[in-house]
Write a protein that holds these residues in place. Structure first.
Motif, PDB file in Angstrom:
ATOM      1  N   GLU A  63       0.859  -1.292  -0.104  1.00 60.89           N
ATOM      2  CA  GLU A  63      -0.106  -0.024  -0.061  1.00 60.89           C
ATOM      3  C   GLU A  63       0.907   1.511   0.053  1.00 60.89           C
ATOM      4  OE1 GLU A  63      -3.097   2.448   2.774  1.00 60.89           O
ATOM      5  OE2 GLU A  63      -2.476   0.335   3.406  1.00 60.89           O
ATOM      6  N   ILE A  64       1.890   1.282   0.922  1.00 62.31           N
ATOM      7  CA  ILE A  64       2.665   2.466   0.783  1.00 62.31           C
ATOM      8  C   ILE A  64       3.453   2.763  -0.203  1.00 62.31           C
ATOM      9  CG2 ILE A  64       4.656   3.179   2.106  1.00 62.31           C
ATOM     10  CD1 ILE A  64       3.769   2.105   4.616  1.00 62.31           C
ATOM     11  N   LEU A  65       4.182   1.393  -0.939  1.00 70.95           N
ATOM     12  CA  LEU A  65       4.774   1.699  -2.231  1.00 70.95           C
ATOM     13  C   LEU A  65       3.610   2.221  -3.222  1.00 70.95           C
ATOM     14  CD1 LEU A  65       7.153   1.251  -4.042  1.00 70.95           C
ATOM     15  CD2 LEU A  65       6.651  -1.213  -4.474  1.00 70.95           C
ATOM     16  N   GLY A  66       2.689   1.674  -3.363  1.00 66.31           N
ATOM     17  CA  GLY A  66       1.731   2.152  -4.198  1.00 66.31           C
ATOM     18  C   GLY A  66       1.275   3.621  -4.202  1.00 66.31           C
ATOM     19  N   ARG A  67       1.027   4.018  -2.895  1.00 66.94           N
ATOM     20  CA  ARG A  67       0.608   5.345  -2.666  1.00 66.94           C
ATOM     21  C   ARG A  67       1.940   6.312  -3.114  1.00 66.94           C
ATOM     22  NH1 ARG A  67      -3.369   6.781   0.637  1.00 66.94           N
ATOM     23  NH2 ARG A  67      -4.364   4.966   1.867  1.00 66.94           N
ATOM     24  N   LEU A  68       3.034   5.878  -2.840  1.00 66.15           N
ATOM     25  CA  LEU A  68       4.299   6.558  -3.402  1.00 66.15           C
ATOM     26  C   LEU A  68       4.184   6.983  -4.782  1.00 66.15           C
ATOM     27  CD1 LEU A  68       7.260   5.290  -1.229  1.00 66.15           C
ATOM     28  CD2 LEU A  68       6.473   7.829  -1.485  1.00 66.15           C
ATOM     29  N   LEU A  85       1.887   6.662  -6.879  1.00 68.52           N
ATOM     30  CA  LEU A  85       0.866   7.672  -7.096  1.00 68.52           C
ATOM     31  C   LEU A  85       1.270   9.117  -6.902  1.00 68.52           C
ATOM     32  CD1 LEU A  85      -2.340   5.679  -5.757  1.00 68.52           C
ATOM     33  CD2 LEU A  85      -1.782   5.916  -8.384  1.00 68.52           C
ATOM     34  N   ARG A  86       1.852   9.404  -5.889  1.00 72.05           N
ATOM     35  CA  ARG A  86       2.178  10.821  -5.489  1.00 72.05           C
ATOM     36  C   ARG A  86       3.143  11.162  -6.457  1.00 72.05           C
ATOM     37  NH1 ARG A  86       0.998  12.495  -0.379  1.00 72.05           N
ATOM     38  NH2 ARG A  86       1.809  14.606  -1.407  1.00 72.05           N
ATOM     39  N   MET A  87       4.158  10.218  -7.145  1.00 67.33           N
ATOM     40  CA  MET A  87       5.109  10.695  -8.001  1.00 67.33           C
ATOM     41  C   MET A  87       4.690  10.600  -9.458  1.00 67.33           C
ATOM     42  SD  MET A  87       8.318   8.749  -6.185  1.00 67.33           S
ATOM     43  CE  MET A  87       9.788   9.745  -7.088  1.00 67.33           C
ATOM     44  N   GLN A  88       3.431  10.678  -9.637  1.00 67.19           N
ATOM     45  CA  GLN A  88       2.723  10.643 -10.962  1.00 67.19           C
ATOM     46  C   GLN A  88       3.057   9.029 -11.718  1.00 67.19           C
ATOM     47  OE1 GLN A  88       0.416  13.112 -11.254  1.00 67.19           O
ATOM     48  NE2 GLN A  88       1.213  13.721  -9.408  1.00 67.19           N
ATOM     49  N   GLU A  89       3.306   8.210 -11.173  1.00 61.66           N
ATOM     50  CA  GLU A  89       3.419   6.906 -11.857  1.00 61.66           C
ATOM     51  C   GLU A  89       2.047   6.104 -11.575  1.00 61.66           C
ATOM     52  OE1 GLU A  89       7.555   5.351 -12.333  1.00 61.66           O
ATOM     53  OE2 GLU A  89       8.152   6.995 -10.735  1.00 61.66           O
ATOM     54  N   ALA A  90       1.155   6.504 -12.190  1.00 58.74           N
ATOM     55  CA  ALA A  90      -0.181   5.795 -11.840  1.00 58.74           C
ATOM     56  C   ALA A  90       0.020   4.315 -12.039  1.00 58.74           C
ATOM     57  CB  ALA A  90      -1.340   6.589 -12.652  1.00 58.74           C
ATOM     58  N   ASP A  91       0.275   4.150 -13.375  1.00 60.70           N
ATOM     59  CA  ASP A  91       0.275   2.620 -13.531  1.00 60.70           C
ATOM     60  C   ASP A  91       1.187   1.494 -12.754  1.00 60.70           C
ATOM     61  OD1 ASP A  91      -1.019   3.163 -15.921  1.00 60.70           O
ATOM     62  OD2 ASP A  91       0.617   2.962 -17.443  1.00 60.70           O
ATOM     63  N   LYS A  92       2.361   2.163 -12.224  1.00 58.96           N
ATOM     64  CA  LYS A  92       3.095   1.299 -11.473  1.00 58.96           C
ATOM     65  C   LYS A  92       2.530   1.337  -9.975  1.00 58.96           C
ATOM     66  CE  LYS A  92       7.763   1.988 -13.498  1.00 58.96           C
ATOM     67  NZ  LYS A  92       9.172   2.585 -13.172  1.00 58.96           N
ATOM     68  N   GLY A  93       1.682   2.622  -9.534  1.00 60.27           N
ATOM     69  CA  GLY A  93       1.174   2.370  -8.366  1.00 60.27           C
ATOM     70  C   GLY A  93      -0.023   1.423  -8.242  1.00 60.27           C
ATOM     71  N   GLU A 112      -0.093  -1.174  -9.990  1.00 60.08           N
ATOM     72  CA  GLU A 112       0.299  -2.524 -10.067  1.00 60.08           C
ATOM     73  C   GLU A 112       0.615  -2.778  -8.727  1.00 60.08           C
ATOM     74  OE1 GLU A 112       4.066  -4.975 -12.053  1.00 60.08           O
ATOM     75  OE2 GLU A 112       3.799  -2.997 -12.728  1.00 60.08           O
ATOM     76  N   ALA A 113       1.386  -2.143  -7.978  1.00 66.13           N
ATOM     77  CA  ALA A 113       1.889  -2.376  -6.518  1.00 66.13           C
ATOM     78  C   ALA A 113       0.489  -2.528  -5.710  1.00 66.13           C
ATOM     79  CB  ALA A 113       2.663  -1.129  -6.001  1.00 66.13           C
ATOM     80  N   LEU A 114      -0.236  -1.689  -5.833  1.00 70.34           N
ATOM     81  CA  LEU A 114      -1.655  -1.769  -5.044  1.00 70.34           C
ATOM     82  C   LEU A 114      -2.452  -3.343  -5.375  1.00 70.34           C
ATOM     83  CD1 LEU A 114      -2.815   1.744  -5.222  1.00 70.34           C
ATOM     84  CD2 LEU A 114      -2.256   0.643  -3.065  1.00 70.34           C
ATOM     85  N   GLU A 115      -2.608  -3.704  -6.568  1.00 67.96           N
ATOM     86  CA  GLU A 115      -2.925  -4.946  -6.988  1.00 67.96           C
ATOM     87  C   GLU A 115      -2.268  -6.058  -6.370  1.00 67.96           C
ATOM     88  OE1 GLU A 115      -5.852  -5.684  -8.159  1.00 67.96           O
ATOM     89  OE2 GLU A 115      -6.313  -3.862  -9.583  1.00 67.96           O
ATOM     90  N   ARG A 116      -0.886  -5.898  -6.245  1.00 66.21           N
ATOM     91  CA  ARG A 116      -0.067  -7.037  -5.662  1.00 66.21           C
ATOM     92  C   ARG A 116      -0.508  -7.054  -4.092  1.00 66.21           C
ATOM     93  NH1 ARG A 116       4.955  -8.221  -7.694  1.00 66.21           N
ATOM     94  NH2 ARG A 116       5.083  -9.562  -5.782  1.00 66.21           N
TER      95      ARG A 116
END
Length: 269
Positions: free
Chosen positions: A66-71, A73-81, A83-87
């Motif tokens: 969750e924390i990685l995904g939020r980061l 998203l905050r850095m404007q990398e929505a796709d990676k965010g 993906e991390a949240l789905e993991r």
């Protein structure tokens, strides 16, 4: 004199520290929380490597993902965010935080139906978050399900009576429904909660002007734009979910000489 015995080489076997799974999990959780603290202070570049290491050490810990995904998203990398949240969701399907952030992320990606699904699921687990009800109201609004949008905004206000953005957005919906007086009532409530909020004041100004109360509308509009001139930009208003009916009336309002003068930075004579 006897022959000395041959020297026996002493092989030193290095001692290997074996970290068990529990220790790795705890270390990963600690790093994840350190990353979250850095992110709170805007230190995203410092937080990111800690968050990445956290999920390596504790891949079964949903909070780390969750924390990685939020980061991301905050850095404007929505796709990676996402993906991390789905993991994270796969290892912690009952983590409300992950579901709610996935909802917000999909809203930003304009995947409004998926946003609704994630937000509804997250709120079933943790229904006491007014901001999440607000996000859900926005998603239903974008799907043009106006009645459900109002219900979700009202759910936000039930949990926080001073959450004026939800009250403001009920006004936005009512205006699109043609209920001008109902919209004015809600915008008035929002403006009374936060007297420095420009958005409900400008909405009130447009509604008054449209009703024929032109002088009062113009005076209210001047006050609103002096608080925040961004609300004089139709694209900015569209980003803030102002609907087509209200935008059309706002365009006429902003085209008046008095509003043009304010937006140009001048003062009325």
């Amino acid at each position: 004199m006897g022959v000395a015995p041959p020297a026996i080489a002493q092989v030193l076997v290095p001692h290997t520290v074996q970290l068990d799974e529990v220790e790795l999990q705890e270390q990963g959780q600690l790093l994840a929380e350190q990353a979250a603290q850095l992110a709170q202070f805007g230190q995203f570049e410092l937080a990111m490597p800690l968050a990445k290491l956290a999920v390596q050490l504790s891949p079964q810990e949903g909070r780390s993902w969750e924390i990685l995904g939020r980061l991301y998203l905050r850095m404007q990398e929505a796709d990676k965010g996402i993906e991390a949240l789905e993991r994270g969701r796969t290892v912690a399907p009952e983590n409300a935080g992950i579901l709610l952030v996935l909802g917000s992320a999909n809203f930003q990606q304009q995947n409004y139906q998926k946003a609704v699904e994630y937000l509804e699921a997250g709120l079933k687990i943790n229904p006491e978050l007014p901001a999440a009800w607000f996000d859900l109201g926005n998603a239903y609004y974008m799907l043009n399900n106006l009645e459900l949008a109002i219900e979700r905004y009202e759910a936000a206000v039930i949990r926080d009576a001073k959450f004026w953005p939800a009250i403001n957005n009920i006004g936005l919906v009512k205006y699109e429904q043609g209920d001008l007086d109902g919209a004015l009532l809600k915008w008035g409530e929002a403006a009374n909660i936060d007297k420095e909020a420009a958005e409900p004041q400008l909405a009130i100004a447009v509604a008054l002007y449209t009703k024929g109360e032109k002088e009062k509308g113009l005076a209210t509009g001047e006050a609103a734009l002096r608080l925040d001139r961004r609300y004089g930009d139709l694209d900015f208003l569209r980003e803030n979910l102002w609907g087509s009916r209200l935008l059309k009336d706002t365009e006429k309002f902003l085209a008046t000489p008095r509003m043009k003068t304010i937006l140009a930075g001048g003062t009325r004579q």
